[in-house]
Design a protein around this motif. Structure first.
Motif, PDB file in Angstrom:
ATOM      1  N   MET A 323       0.863  -1.177   0.000  1.00 61.11           N
ATOM      2  CA  MET A 323       0.000   0.000   0.000  1.00 61.11           C
ATOM      3  C   MET A 323       0.901   1.228   0.000  1.00 61.11           C
ATOM      4  O   MET A 323       1.811   1.334   0.829  1.00 61.11           O
ATOM      5  N   SER A 324       0.647   2.148  -0.912  1.00 63.85           N
ATOM      6  CA  SER A 324       1.491   3.341  -0.964  1.00 63.85           C
ATOM      7  C   SER A 324       1.136   4.331   0.136  1.00 63.85           C
ATOM      8  O   SER A 324       1.982   5.117   0.577  1.00 63.85           O
ATOM      9  N   GLY A 373       6.136   3.252   2.114  1.00 67.32           N
ATOM     10  CA  GLY A 373       4.736   2.857   2.253  1.00 67.32           C
ATOM     11  C   GLY A 373       4.601   1.709   3.221  1.00 67.32           C
ATOM     12  O   GLY A 373       5.356   1.610   4.202  1.00 67.32           O
ATOM     13  N   TYR A 374       3.663   0.819   2.916  1.00 73.91           N
ATOM     14  CA  TYR A 374       3.326  -0.254   3.842  1.00 73.91           C
ATOM     15  C   TYR A 374       3.131  -1.556   3.084  1.00 73.91           C
ATOM     16  O   TYR A 374       2.728  -1.575   1.920  1.00 73.91           O
ATOM     17  N   LEU A 406      -4.992  -1.126  -2.431  1.00 74.69           N
ATOM     18  CA  LEU A 406      -3.758  -1.887  -2.587  1.00 74.69           C
ATOM     19  C   LEU A 406      -3.043  -1.502  -3.877  1.00 74.69           C
ATOM     20  O   LEU A 406      -3.679  -1.219  -4.894  1.00 74.69           O
ATOM     21  N   ALA A 407      -1.714  -1.513  -3.827  1.00 78.13           N
ATOM     22  CA  ALA A 407      -0.919  -1.339  -5.034  1.00 78.13           C
ATOM     23  C   ALA A 407      -0.901  -2.653  -5.811  1.00 78.13           C
ATOM     24  O   ALA A 407      -1.323  -3.705  -5.305  1.00 78.13           O
ATOM     25  N   GLN A 422       1.306 -14.767 -10.193  1.00 72.10           N
ATOM     26  CA  GLN A 422       1.488 -13.405  -9.717  1.00 72.10           C
ATOM     27  C   GLN A 422       2.944 -12.937  -9.759  1.00 72.10           C
ATOM     28  O   GLN A 422       3.300 -11.945  -9.137  1.00 72.10           O
ATOM     29  N   SER A 423       3.792 -13.669 -10.481  1.00 77.21           N
ATOM     30  CA  SER A 423       5.209 -13.297 -10.497  1.00 77.21           C
ATOM     31  C   SER A 423       5.432 -11.901 -11.041  1.00 77.21           C
ATOM     32  O   SER A 423       6.323 -11.174 -10.583  1.00 77.21           O
ATOM     33  N   ALA A 424       4.644 -11.498 -12.017  1.00 74.25           N
ATOM     34  CA  ALA A 424       4.803 -10.150 -12.570  1.00 74.25           C
ATOM     35  C   ALA A 424       4.525  -9.096 -11.499  1.00 74.25           C
ATOM     36  O   ALA A 424       5.183  -8.051 -11.445  1.00 74.25           O
ATOM     37  N   ALA A 425       3.546  -9.362 -10.620  1.00 77.43           N
ATOM     38  CA  ALA A 425       3.239  -8.432  -9.536  1.00 77.43           C
ATOM     39  C   ALA A 425       4.366  -8.399  -8.510  1.00 77.43           C
ATOM     40  O   ALA A 425       4.585  -7.384  -7.852  1.00 77.43           O
TER      41      ALA A 425
END
Length: 457
Positions: A323-324, A373-374, A406-407, A422-425
Motif C-alpha cells: 500500500m502506498s 509505504g506499507y 492496494l498497489a 502473480q510473479s509479474a506483480a
C-alpha cells in the motif's frame, strides 16, 4: 513417474557416499522431516534428502533429475505457501546445514542454508554485530533473504538481501558457483529477490553492522475501540521515522487466547539505548494503552519477541500486497474486516517501509519494491482443521475488501500457494530480465516449486 523400486534402488546406491540422510516414506524420522512450519501443508515426498554439505546437494539434484522427480528445496521450512515440500517428489532439505562463521574483525558472516535467524543472531551478537533478519527468529535465513528480507534493521541497513556480499549456489547442472558483484554478477543480481529459481544456495555471506546487544523496542497495545485513533497516529509517525527506528502496526488478538481484539504497535530502535528511549517517547505518550512493554531489550530478544504468535504446526493462510498510503477509508476498512475475524490467532498487519530499504534503485536488485509505504498482511492462523474453511474465507474476503487501496505490487515471500501467476506483480519491470537469467541457469525450469519465474523462450 519412477516406481518405488526405482527410487529405492538409486537411493541405496547414493547412500554409499551421501553424508546426510535419505528418507523414504517407511524410514524412521520421515514424518517429522516432511513437515514444514505451516500445519495447513501436509505433503508426502517420495524422498527427502537431508543434506550435510554441498556435495550432498549436488548428488541429490542429480538423482532427482535422473529419476524425473519434481524437486522442492527446504531451508527453514517457514514459507507460508509450503513451497519447501512436495507430494511424490524430492525434498532437498538443507536443515542439517548449520555452519556459521563470523569474522568480527571485518564485519562479515557466512552461514549455511539451513540456519535460522535465531541461530545466526546468537553467533553474531557475541560480537555486538547483526544484519537485517526476520521479525520471527525461527524463520530460515535462506528463504527470507532470497525473497527480500523484511526486518527490524531495514530502516538503517536495508533488507536482508541488501546486506549480501556473495552466495554459493549449486546450479541444476551440478556446478558450484560463487555469485557476487564481481563474479557471476547476473546470478547475484537475480538471487537478491528472485528466490530459489536459479539454483540451490548452499551458503550466504553477509555484511554485519554494530547493533546492540541492548537496543530499545517492544510492543504497545490498546483496546480495539481505539484502533482508528491508533492507526491514524501510526500513519502520522511513519511519515518521519528516523532510519534507526522501525514500527509495525496491527489489529491483533490478546496472546492469552481469550479472543480479545486489540490494536497494537511494535517498535524497534537499533541505535543507542538513550537515543532509542527518546525516539520511542511519542509512542509511549500516545493514548491509554492496556499494555506497554517498550523499553531496553536485547536485539536477540527483540528478534524473537513475536515467535510465540507463530507456533510451528499452526494452520496458516496469508494474503498480502503493498500500500502506498494509509487513507482514512483504508483504515476504516481494516477495522471492519478485523471485526469479523473468526480466529483468536488472526491478524491484520502493516509493515512500514522507509529509510535505507527505500534508497536502493528498483533495478539494482531483483527485489523492486523500494517506495516508502506499507506492506499489508492479512494473516489468518488457527489450530483446528475444522476451522479451515471459515478462516481461509475470512482472509480472502478481507483481502478483496482492501483491494481499492492496494498497489499492484506484492511481496514474494508472503504470496499464497495459488498465486503462481502473480510473479509479474512480485517483480514488476524486473521480470523480463529475471526470465532471461532463469533461461540461462535453469532453462528446463527444474526448480519450479517456488514463486516461479518462467524461463524466457
Amino acid at each position: 513417474m519412477p516406481t518405488v523400486q526405482d527410487v529405492t534402488r538409486d537411493v541405496s546406491e547414493l547412500a554409499k557416499t551421501f553424508a546426510g540422510q535419505l528418507l523414504q516414506p517407511n524410514s524412521p524420522g520421515y514424518d517429522e522431516a516432511r513437515r514444514v512450519h505451516n500445519g495447513l501443508i501436509d505433503k508426502r515426498p517420495a524422498l527427502i534428502a537431508r543434506c550435510r554439505g554441498v556435495a550432498d546437494i549436488v548428488d541429490a539434484l542429480e538423482l532427482g533429475q535422473r529419476l524425473g522427480l519434481e524437486i522442492a528445496v527446504r531451508g527453514g521450512g517457514h514459507n507460508v505457501a509450503g513451497r519447501a515440500t512436495i507430494d511424490k517428489g524430492l525434498m532437498i532439505d538443507l536443515a542439517p546445514m548449520k555452519g556459521i562463521d563470523v569474522d568480527h574483525k571485518h564485519g562479515v558472516a557466512r552461514a549455511q542454508g539451513g540456519v535460522t535467524w535465531r541461530e545466526f543472531n546468537r553467533e553474531t551478537q557475541l560480537h555486538g554485530l547483526a544484519t537485517t533478519g526476520g521479525v520471527v527468529s525461527t524463520t530460515g535465513i535462506a528463504g527470507l533473504t532470497l525473497g527480500g528480507g523484511i526486518g527490524w534493521l531495514m530502516g538503517r541497513h536495508g533488507l536482508a538481501l541488501d546486506n549480501l556480499l556473495s552466495v554459493e549456489i549449486v546450479t541444476v547442472e551440478g556446478k558450484v558457483l560463487t555469485a557476487s558483484t564481481e563474479e557471476n554478477s547476473d546470478l547475484f543480481w537475480a538471487a537478491r529477490g528472485g528466490g530459489g529459481n536459479f539454483g540451490i544456495v548452499s551458503s550466504f555471506e553477509y555484511l554485519l553492522h554494530p547493533v546492540g546487544p541492548m537496543i530499545t523496542g517492544g510492543l504497545i497495545a490498546y483496546p480495539f475501540e481505539s484502533a482508528r485513533d491508533m492507526l491514524h497516529f501510526y500513519r502520522d509517525i511513519t511519515r518521519s521515522l528516523p532510519d534507526d527506528m522501525i514500527v509495525f502496526a496491527g489489529l491483533v488478538h490478546a496472546p492469552d487466547g481469550s479472543g480479545t481484539k486489540l490494536a497494537a504497535m511494535v517498535g524497534c530502535h537499533c541505535g543507542s539505548v538513550s537515543d532509542g528511549e527518546a525516539a520511542m517517547k511519542p509512542l509511549k505518550a500516545f493514548g491509554t494503552p492496556v499494555m506497554d512493554a517498550i523499553g531496553p531489550i536485547s536485539y536477540s530478544a527483540m528478534n524473537s519477541l513475536l515467535d510465540a504468535a507463530y507456533p510451528r504446526g499452526a494452520l496458516n493462510y496469508w494474503k498480502s500486497s503493498f500500500m502506498s498510503q494509509l487513507s482514512d477509508e483504508a483504515i476504516d476498512a481494516l477495522i471492519e474486516c478485523f471485526a469479523r475475524c473468526p480466529t483468536p490467532m488472526g491478524q491484520l498487519l502493516l509493515e512500514n517501509f522507509h529509510g535505507a530499504a527505500c534508497r536502493v534503485k528498483p533495478a539494482d536488485t531483483a527485489f523492486p519494491h523500494r517506495a516508502p509505504g506499507y506492506n499489508l498482511v492479512v494473516l489468518s492462523e488457527w489450530l483446528k482443521s475444522a476451522d479451515t474453511a471459515r478462516c481461509t474465507d475470512w482472509a480472502r474476503r478481507s483481502y478483496d475488501a482492501m483491494k481499492p487501496w492496494l498497489a499492484s505490487s506484492r511481496y514474494v515471500n508472503y504470496m499464497e500457494e495459488e498465486a503462481n501467476d502473480q510473479s509479474a506483480a512480485a517483480y514488476g519491470a524486473n521480470y523480463p530480465r529475471l526470465q532471461e537469467i532463469k533461461a540461462k541457469y535453469d532453462p528446463g525450469n527444474i526448480l519450479h516449486m517456488n514463486q516461479n519465474i518462467v524461463p524466457a523462450p
